[in-house]
Design a protein around this motif. Structure first.
Motif, PDB file in Angstrom:
ATOM      1  N   TRP A   1      -7.635 -15.988  38.408  1.00 40.81           N
ATOM      2  CA  TRP A   1      -9.064 -15.718  38.583  1.00 40.81           C
ATOM      3  C   TRP A   1      -9.876 -16.862  37.977  1.00 40.81           C
ATOM      4  O   TRP A   1      -9.686 -17.221  36.820  1.00 40.81           O
ATOM      5  CB  TRP A   1      -9.456 -14.383  37.937  1.00 40.81           C
ATOM      6  CG  TRP A   1     -10.879 -14.071  38.250  1.00 40.81           C
ATOM      7  CD1 TRP A   1     -11.953 -14.257  37.431  1.00 40.81           C
ATOM      8  CD2 TRP A   1     -11.394 -13.598  39.491  1.00 40.81           C
ATOM      9  NE1 TRP A   1     -13.110 -13.915  38.093  1.00 40.81           N
ATOM     10  CE2 TRP A   1     -12.789 -13.508  39.362  1.00 40.81           C
ATOM     11  CE3 TRP A   1     -10.807 -13.246  40.704  1.00 40.81           C
ATOM     12  CZ2 TRP A   1     -13.618 -13.067  40.389  1.00 40.81           C
ATOM     13  CZ3 TRP A   1     -11.620 -12.813  41.724  1.00 40.81           C
ATOM     14  CH2 TRP A   1     -13.016 -12.722  41.560  1.00 40.81           C
ATOM     15  N   PRO A   2     -10.821 -17.438  38.746  1.00 40.15           N
ATOM     16  CA  PRO A   2     -11.639 -18.537  38.222  1.00 40.15           C
ATOM     17  C   PRO A   2     -12.722 -18.000  37.291  1.00 40.15           C
ATOM     18  O   PRO A   2     -13.497 -17.130  37.681  1.00 40.15           O
ATOM     19  CB  PRO A   2     -12.239 -19.163  39.483  1.00 40.15           C
ATOM     20  CG  PRO A   2     -12.211 -18.073  40.505  1.00 40.15           C
ATOM     21  CD  PRO A   2     -11.073 -17.164  40.149  1.00 40.15           C
ATOM     22  N   PRO A   3     -12.803 -18.494  36.063  1.00 37.66           N
ATOM     23  CA  PRO A   3     -13.759 -17.948  35.095  1.00 37.66           C
ATOM     24  C   PRO A   3     -15.218 -18.067  35.512  1.00 37.66           C
ATOM     25  O   PRO A   3     -16.042 -17.272  35.106  1.00 37.66           O
ATOM     26  CB  PRO A   3     -13.495 -18.738  33.813  1.00 37.66           C
ATOM     27  CG  PRO A   3     -12.469 -19.744  34.115  1.00 37.66           C
ATOM     28  CD  PRO A   3     -11.980 -19.554  35.507  1.00 37.66           C
TER      29      PRO A   3
ATOM     30  N   PHE B   1     -16.618  -4.834  51.570  1.00 38.43           N
ATOM     31  CA  PHE B   1     -15.931  -5.463  50.445  1.00 38.43           C
ATOM     32  C   PHE B   1     -16.881  -6.408  49.723  1.00 38.43           C
ATOM     33  O   PHE B   1     -17.624  -7.163  50.362  1.00 38.43           O
ATOM     34  CB  PHE B   1     -14.708  -6.259  50.922  1.00 38.43           C
ATOM     35  CG  PHE B   1     -13.650  -5.395  51.531  1.00 38.43           C
ATOM     36  CD1 PHE B   1     -12.706  -4.767  50.738  1.00 38.43           C
ATOM     37  CD2 PHE B   1     -13.624  -5.188  52.899  1.00 38.43           C
ATOM     38  CE1 PHE B   1     -11.731  -3.961  51.297  1.00 38.43           C
ATOM     39  CE2 PHE B   1     -12.659  -4.380  53.478  1.00 38.43           C
ATOM     40  CZ  PHE B   1     -11.714  -3.761  52.668  1.00 38.43           C
ATOM     41  N   ALA B   2     -16.836  -6.389  48.385  1.00 39.92           N
ATOM     42  CA  ALA B   2     -17.616  -7.307  47.564  1.00 39.92           C
ATOM     43  C   ALA B   2     -16.850  -8.619  47.454  1.00 39.92           C
ATOM     44  O   ALA B   2     -15.692  -8.629  47.065  1.00 39.92           O
ATOM     45  CB  ALA B   2     -17.840  -6.713  46.180  1.00 39.92           C
ATOM     46  N   THR B   3     -17.500  -9.717  47.815  1.00 38.11           N
ATOM     47  CA  THR B   3     -16.860 -11.024  47.747  1.00 38.11           C
ATOM     48  C   THR B   3     -17.300 -11.757  46.474  1.00 38.11           C
ATOM     49  O   THR B   3     -18.221 -11.312  45.769  1.00 38.11           O
ATOM     50  CB  THR B   3     -17.208 -11.881  48.971  1.00 38.11           C
ATOM     51  OG1 THR B   3     -18.605 -12.170  48.954  1.00 38.11           O
ATOM     52  CG2 THR B   3     -16.824 -11.173  50.264  1.00 38.11           C
TER      53      THR B   3
ATOM     54  N   ALA C   1      -7.013 -13.822  41.848  1.00 42.25           N
ATOM     55  CA  ALA C   1      -8.020 -13.888  42.908  1.00 42.25           C
ATOM     56  C   ALA C   1      -7.283 -13.976  44.228  1.00 42.25           C
ATOM     57  O   ALA C   1      -6.266 -14.663  44.338  1.00 42.25           O
ATOM     58  CB  ALA C   1      -8.907 -15.114  42.722  1.00 42.25           C
ATOM     59  N   PHE C   2      -7.803 -13.294  45.239  1.00 47.51           N
ATOM     60  CA  PHE C   2      -7.176 -13.253  46.558  1.00 47.51           C
ATOM     61  C   PHE C   2      -8.147 -13.825  47.580  1.00 47.51           C
ATOM     62  O   PHE C   2      -9.175 -13.221  47.878  1.00 47.51           O
ATOM     63  CB  PHE C   2      -6.792 -11.815  46.912  1.00 47.51           C
ATOM     64  CG  PHE C   2      -5.779 -11.246  45.966  1.00 47.51           C
ATOM     65  CD1 PHE C   2      -4.430 -11.316  46.255  1.00 47.51           C
ATOM     66  CD2 PHE C   2      -6.176 -10.657  44.766  1.00 47.51           C
ATOM     67  CE1 PHE C   2      -3.487 -10.809  45.382  1.00 47.51           C
ATOM     68  CE2 PHE C   2      -5.243 -10.141  43.879  1.00 47.51           C
ATOM     69  CZ  PHE C   2      -3.894 -10.224  44.192  1.00 47.51           C
TER      70      PHE C   2
ATOM     71  N   THR D   1     -13.193 -14.447  49.075  1.00 44.43           N
ATOM     72  CA  THR D   1     -12.384 -14.206  47.884  1.00 44.43           C
ATOM     73  C   THR D   1     -12.676 -12.805  47.365  1.00 44.43           C
ATOM     74  O   THR D   1     -13.836 -12.421  47.201  1.00 44.43           O
ATOM     75  CB  THR D   1     -12.703 -15.252  46.795  1.00 44.43           C
ATOM     76  OG1 THR D   1     -12.436 -16.548  47.324  1.00 44.43           O
ATOM     77  CG2 THR D   1     -11.861 -15.020  45.550  1.00 44.43           C
ATOM     78  N   LEU D   2     -11.595 -12.059  47.093  1.00 41.13           N
ATOM     79  CA  LEU D   2     -11.702 -10.675  46.619  1.00 41.13           C
ATOM     80  C   LEU D   2     -10.968 -10.501  45.292  1.00 41.13           C
ATOM     81  O   LEU D   2      -9.996 -11.199  45.019  1.00 41.13           O
ATOM     82  CB  LEU D   2     -11.067  -9.712  47.634  1.00 41.13           C
ATOM     83  CG  LEU D   2     -11.570  -9.745  49.075  1.00 41.13           C
ATOM     84  CD1 LEU D   2     -10.757  -8.796  49.940  1.00 41.13           C
ATOM     85  CD2 LEU D   2     -13.050  -9.411  49.141  1.00 41.13           C
ATOM     86  N   ARG D   3     -11.432  -9.544  44.507  1.00 46.38           N
ATOM     87  CA  ARG D   3     -10.683  -9.098  43.324  1.00 46.38           C
ATOM     88  C   ARG D   3      -9.550  -8.196  43.798  1.00 46.38           C
ATOM     89  O   ARG D   3      -9.561  -7.693  44.933  1.00 46.38           O
ATOM     90  CB  ARG D   3     -11.588  -8.341  42.353  1.00 46.38           C
ATOM     91  CG  ARG D   3     -12.559  -9.244  41.614  1.00 46.38           C
ATOM     92  CD  ARG D   3     -13.225  -8.450  40.474  1.00 46.38           C
ATOM     93  NE  ARG D   3     -14.147  -9.252  39.714  1.00 46.38           N
ATOM     94  CZ  ARG D   3     -13.824  -9.998  38.660  1.00 46.38           C
ATOM     95  NH1 ARG D   3     -12.592 -10.029  38.230  1.00 46.38           N
ATOM     96  NH2 ARG D   3     -14.740 -10.698  38.027  1.00 46.38           N
ATOM     97  N   GLU D   4      -8.589  -7.972  42.920  1.00 48.47           N
ATOM     98  CA  GLU D   4      -7.387  -7.230  43.296  1.00 48.47           C
ATOM     99  C   GLU D   4      -7.650  -5.853  43.911  1.00 48.47           C
ATOM    100  O   GLU D   4      -7.080  -5.548  44.965  1.00 48.47           O
ATOM    101  CB  GLU D   4      -6.445  -7.093  42.095  1.00 48.47           C
ATOM    102  CG  GLU D   4      -5.170  -6.380  42.447  1.00 48.47           C
ATOM    103  CD  GLU D   4      -4.281  -6.128  41.261  1.00 48.47           C
ATOM    104  OE1 GLU D   4      -3.372  -5.295  41.390  1.00 48.47           O
ATOM    105  OE2 GLU D   4      -4.487  -6.743  40.198  1.00 48.47           O
ATOM    106  N   PRO D   5      -8.482  -4.975  43.319  1.00 43.67           N
ATOM    107  CA  PRO D   5      -8.664  -3.651  43.938  1.00 43.67           C
ATOM    108  C   PRO D   5      -9.188  -3.727  45.370  1.00 43.67           C
ATOM    109  O   PRO D   5      -8.722  -2.999  46.244  1.00 43.67           O
ATOM    110  CB  PRO D   5      -9.670  -2.952  43.015  1.00 43.67           C
ATOM    111  CG  PRO D   5      -9.533  -3.649  41.704  1.00 43.67           C
ATOM    112  CD  PRO D   5      -9.212  -5.080  42.034  1.00 43.67           C
TER     113      PRO D   5
END
Length: 153
Positions: free
Chosen positions: A11-13, A28-30, A128-129, A137-141
């Motif tokens: 995950w990029p900070p 989906f939240a990007t 990060a996906f 780019t999405l978070r895991e959930p």
């Protein structure tokens, strides 16, 4: 069964919340970079190329090639699944054998994905996906929810 084609990064900070998008008939939240484009993926995954390769080879029904390509398969009865991928190291000076990203493509059950993600340092490392075809780019959930959704069309 999860259906996916993604690049997996640490995950990029500096990632910022981006727009909400509709994919596979769901919202989906990007996440993006400071300037509004994609996040800057400069944080290495916490595993060396050779260590990840050895961990992949320890998985049942897997193969990992010296060039970074790997394949994990499984199934039962008439159901067959496969998850293939490619490990990419940092090319920059001082990157050593740090992993930059891993491309994953295929269909697999969640436990198979979890086994592959563990070879990258998950769950102690947030991932990060980046969806390859969709360019977000999405978070895991959200990524898992996306991968569980039936493809459109």
């Amino acid at each position: 069964m999860l259906r996916l084609h993604t690049n997996v990064y640490a995950w990029p900070p500096a990632a910022q919340s981006g727009p909400t998008v509709t994919l596979r008939s769901a919202e989906f939240a990007t996440h993006g970079g400071l300037a509004g484009g994609p996040p800057l993926f400069t944080t290495p995954l916490p595993v060396a190329f050779e260590a990840m390769q050895a961990a992949l080879l320890a998985l049942p029904r897997s193969d990992a090639e010296p060039d970074g390509f790997f394949l994990v398969t499984g199934g039962s009865g008439d159901t067959f699944w496969r998850l293939n991928g490619h490990m990419h190291e940092f090319d920059s000076e001082g990157g050593g054998d740090a992993m930059h990203r891993v491309e994953l493509n295929g269909e697999c059950p969640a436990d198979a994905l979890d086994a592959v993600l563990r070879t990258m340092g998950w769950p102690s490392t947030e991932l990060a996906f980046e969806l390859v075809q969709e360019g977000v780019t999405l978070r895991e959930p959200d990524f898992r929810r996306y991968a569980e959704s039936p493809p459109e069309g």
